[in-house]
Design a protein around this motif. Structure first.
Motif, mmCIF file in Angstrom:
data_model
loop_
_atom_site.group_PDB
_atom_site.id
_atom_site.type_symbol
_atom_site.label_atom_id
_atom_site.label_comp_id
_atom_site.label_asym_id
_atom_site.label_seq_id
_atom_site.Cartn_x
_atom_site.Cartn_y
_atom_site.Cartn_z
ATOM 1 N N GLN A 121 -59.684 -19.749 10.661
ATOM 2 C CA GLN A 121 -60.552 -19.742 9.487
ATOM 3 C C GLN A 121 -61.506 -20.930 9.541
ATOM 4 N N ILE A 178 -58.548 -21.805 3.051
ATOM 5 C CA ILE A 178 -58.620 -20.526 2.348
ATOM 6 C C ILE A 178 -57.912 -20.611 0.997
ATOM 7 N N LEU A 204 -62.378 -17.347 0.758
ATOM 8 C CA LEU A 204 -62.760 -18.752 0.812
ATOM 9 C C LEU A 204 -63.147 -19.231 -0.584
#
Length: 269
Positions: free
Chosen positions: A191, A195, A232
């Motif tokens: 990522q 997150i 996000l």
């Protein structure tokens, strides 16, 4: 990690846990999942109503305990789905004794799914934990995912806004996993930056759904979702629902991909 097959954990008793909270905890949680400063019965102790999904933070010890016993690799396991049945309102402050057990373990071939059930006088909560590499033990596959409810276009759509500081705030409610705050930890799972917690996305979406329906979010009586893609902090999500009375089947998406699937919620009170 424990070397027993995943099926050995079926019915495993995770014991009891008594937890307590105050108005400060309930208010912090409400702010973390999108309550506004003018929603005084969510953020002001003199007239406070506790959000039902706050109970999931009180019960998080159960799936964590199972991972700590070595039933699955906590570093690889994924939170696949969540269900909540509300039995009674959580007070603004109080103490609650919960019991937990492994209700089922499903064999998905390449993975196992552990179903962890938590019972309390105020709610029943169920976690589905997807554990890669632990299937193939010859067990039942379990129920399939719910089909999307309702035909045709959704009758209700609404934006669900998250905010940049949301994961940093929500982690103070109990889930302090590094992927929600540390860029290095989030990059290690592919990522671009930390997150949002799945349960935070779920609760924020349910608050947004309640507003769109004209319901009070503290009147939630049942909810379930599947977690399908990460969010996000700062993303603006889109909620689409088919409504029937005080219940709705819904999905939440971002840029054409689903982040919460097979969602269902009902309100009462």
């Amino acid at each position: 990690m424990d070397d027993r097959p995943a099926s050995a954990w079926i019915g495993h008793d995770l014991g009891e846990r008594t937890v307590s909270w105050t108005e400060r905890d309930a208010i912090l949680y409400a702010l973390a999942v999108g309550a506004r400063a003018d929603e005084l019965d969510l953020v002001f102790e003199d007239r406070l109503r506790t959000l039902p999904t706050f109970g999931l933070t009180l019960a998080q010890w159960a799936p964590d305990a199972l991972g700590g016993l070595g039933a699955f690799d906590a570093g690889r396991a994924l939170h696949g789905a969540q269900r909540l049945e509300v039995l009674a309102d959580l007070p603004p402050r109080g103490e609650l004794t919960m019991s937990a057990r492994v209700e089922a373990v499903w064999d998905k071939g390449s993975a196992a799914v552990f179903e962890v059930r938590v019972d309390s006088p105020c709610f029943v909560a169920r976690w589905s934990i997807f554990a890669p590499g632990q299937g193939g033990f010859g067990g039942e596959r379990g129920p399939g995912g719910r089909a999307a409810a309702g035909g045709g276009p959704p009758g209700l759509t609404a934006p669900v806004a998250t905010f940049a500081e949301q994961a940093a705030l929500y982690r103070l409610c109990g889930d302090r996993h590094a992927i929600h705050i540390d860029p290095a930890a989030s990059r290690a799972i592919g990522q671009e930056r930390p997150i949002l917690h799945g349960l935070c996305t779920m609760a924020t979406s349910l608050v947004g759904l309640a507003r769109a329906l004209g319901e009070h979010p503290a009147d939630l009586r049942e909810a379930e979702v599947r977690f399908t893609s990460p969010v996000l902090p700062g993303d603006v999500l889109s909620l689409a629902a088919h409504v029937e009375g005080r219940s709705a089947a819904f999905e939440v998406g971002k840029d054409g991909r689903t982040v919460l699937g097979s969602g269902r919620a009902g309100f009462g009170g």
